[in-house]
Design a protein around this motif. Sequence first.
Motif, PDB file in Angstrom:
ATOM      1  N   PHE A  29       7.193 -41.717   1.723  1.00  0.00           N
ATOM      2  CA  PHE A  29       7.736 -42.025   0.405  1.00  0.00           C
ATOM      3  C   PHE A  29       7.468 -43.477   0.022  1.00  0.00           C
ATOM      4  N   CYS A  32       3.599 -43.914  -0.758  1.00  0.00           N
ATOM      5  CA  CYS A  32       3.188 -43.284  -2.015  1.00  0.00           C
ATOM      6  C   CYS A  32       3.771 -44.003  -3.231  1.00  0.00           C
ATOM      7  N   THR A  33       5.023 -44.446  -3.131  1.00  0.00           N
ATOM      8  CA  THR A  33       5.616 -45.143  -4.282  1.00  0.00           C
ATOM      9  C   THR A  33       4.959 -46.503  -4.498  1.00  0.00           C
ATOM     10  N   ARG A  34       4.573 -47.179  -3.423  1.00  0.00           N
ATOM     11  CA  ARG A  34       3.862 -48.450  -3.604  1.00  0.00           C
ATOM     12  C   ARG A  34       2.535 -48.230  -4.316  1.00  0.00           C
ATOM     13  N   ARG A  44       1.799 -45.708  -6.341  1.00  0.00           N
ATOM     14  CA  ARG A  44       2.092 -45.339  -7.727  1.00  0.00           C
ATOM     15  C   ARG A  44       2.512 -46.555  -8.538  1.00  0.00           C
ATOM     16  N   LEU A  45       3.232 -47.461  -7.908  1.00  0.00           N
ATOM     17  CA  LEU A  45       3.662 -48.667  -8.612  1.00  0.00           C
ATOM     18  C   LEU A  45       2.472 -49.522  -8.998  1.00  0.00           C
ATOM     19  N   PHE A  71       5.881 -44.706 -14.286  1.00  0.00           N
ATOM     20  CA  PHE A  71       6.214 -44.740 -12.858  1.00  0.00           C
ATOM     21  C   PHE A  71       7.371 -43.804 -12.540  1.00  0.00           C
ATOM     22  N   THR A  72       8.394 -43.780 -13.392  1.00  0.00           N
ATOM     23  CA  THR A  72       9.534 -42.900 -13.152  1.00  0.00           C
ATOM     24  C   THR A  72       9.105 -41.435 -13.154  1.00  0.00           C
ATOM     25  N   ALA A  92       7.429 -40.952  -9.762  1.00  0.00           N
ATOM     26  CA  ALA A  92       8.216 -41.242  -8.554  1.00  0.00           C
ATOM     27  C   ALA A  92       9.280 -40.188  -8.297  1.00  0.00           C
ATOM     28  N   MET A 100       9.938 -38.185  -4.790  1.00  0.00           N
ATOM     29  CA  MET A 100      11.162 -38.243  -3.996  1.00  0.00           C
ATOM     30  C   MET A 100      11.682 -36.845  -3.671  1.00  0.00           C
ATOM     31  N   ALA A 140      13.841 -43.585  -8.558  1.00  0.00           N
ATOM     32  CA  ALA A 140      12.721 -43.450  -9.496  1.00  0.00           C
ATOM     33  C   ALA A 140      12.494 -44.719 -10.291  1.00  0.00           C
ATOM     34  N   HIS A 171      11.634 -50.357  -5.450  1.00  0.00           N
ATOM     35  CA  HIS A 171      10.477 -50.417  -4.560  1.00  0.00           C
ATOM     36  C   HIS A 171       9.775 -51.766  -4.648  1.00  0.00           C
TER      37      HIS A 171
END
Length: 419
Positions: A263, A266-268, A270-271, A280-281, A284, A288, A407, A412
């Motif tokens: 998680f 992947c969020t980094r 996507r950010l 992003f929300t 994300a 999650m 999200a 993050h």
Amino acid sequence: MSGLGELDRPGVPGGAEAWDERSQGWTAGETEAPDDAAGPHPQAPGRLPKLRRTAADPVKTLMHRHRALCERAVDPLEIAAGLEAHGVTDRTAARFRHRDVFSLAEEMYARAAHDEETAPHSTALAAPRARPAWIVLTLLPGALCAATVAALHLTHGRTRTTTVAVGVLAAALALRAALARGPLGATDRTSPGSTQRASAGRTWTCWLVAYALLGDGLLRVAVAGGPDGPPTVSADGPWPPATAPVLALALACAPAAWCAHLFAVCTRRRLGASRGLEEFTASARPLMLGTFALFLSSLTALSALCGAVLGESAAYAQTVTLGALLFLARLLTVHGFSHAPAFVVTATATAEATALASVFAARLPGCGFLATPVETVADAWGAGSVPALVCAAAALTLLIHAARTLARASAHAPADRPW
């Protein structure tokens, strides 16, 4: 924040600067020269000359408000996450003549004064990497718990008591080490009261695990009028401990760490690829939920495996709901949101303790009604349905909270991590 007008308005004496809605910029007061063509303008004694508004630099004002954030930021994305945490949205960024918060953060980062020690000059977030140290730490609780369960079934008498006590202590220490480093370790962005909440959370988490081991059996014999003695290892005994759920939860520490790591990675990414907070929300939140589903699948498989090996009931409802609660609580704590998890875990443990105590309190004269709700649920769906319902409600609460909180880009932001 109460709004852009209150947050980012410079404190110039006399209101010499103000937000100009027509020019969409901050304006500074300036004395207007007399207009000879229009003729003289009579003015009362002591009246100030009329003020003419000219465009100023709104981004500079915002940088002054968030000077500490700009100075310590290692890349524009950290500034974007910090601005979002302070309530700046894409609509707010439009008032600064930027299409979104990310574009605004890039300009702030480019204009900020960085010295040699605070400017790594990298615009990409470094994704956390898997380290052998935390991989081994996440495997230790399951391994030690498996050894303890084996000793519980293979030893007798005083040897069993000593071996099990040592094994439980070793597994608890290994679990604490696994939660201190790696993907399950909390960041330094928690609030000042996080230490007290973490201590209380650990205490009530131990209660939840102990209830998973002994609670269902105790509730079952309590409803029947017992217990008449301590718990026994034999599955045919009146009060056998449920070792399969506890072993499955201990083994699930490793997949929980890997899911949290996945998680975070992947969020980094996507950010770094997103160009707006809403974008992003939107990416994300499904990530999650997918991570949560992956952990539940792993825990369900481990529950089936442990039940088959030990010859016990897998207790899917109790194990999966408790595992979901503990995973969500840890995932929120890892990202700096420790208040809600501590509160929900405490409430869950209190509800389980209250349900168990009500059965014994009903034996007092005139108090038989106290056990009616618990006995009704236990008779209809079994003793394991009581903790399953409580943990399911708590996990659903944390899932809704996590879907909203995790999200956000500010959850993050880059942070110093030992892994």
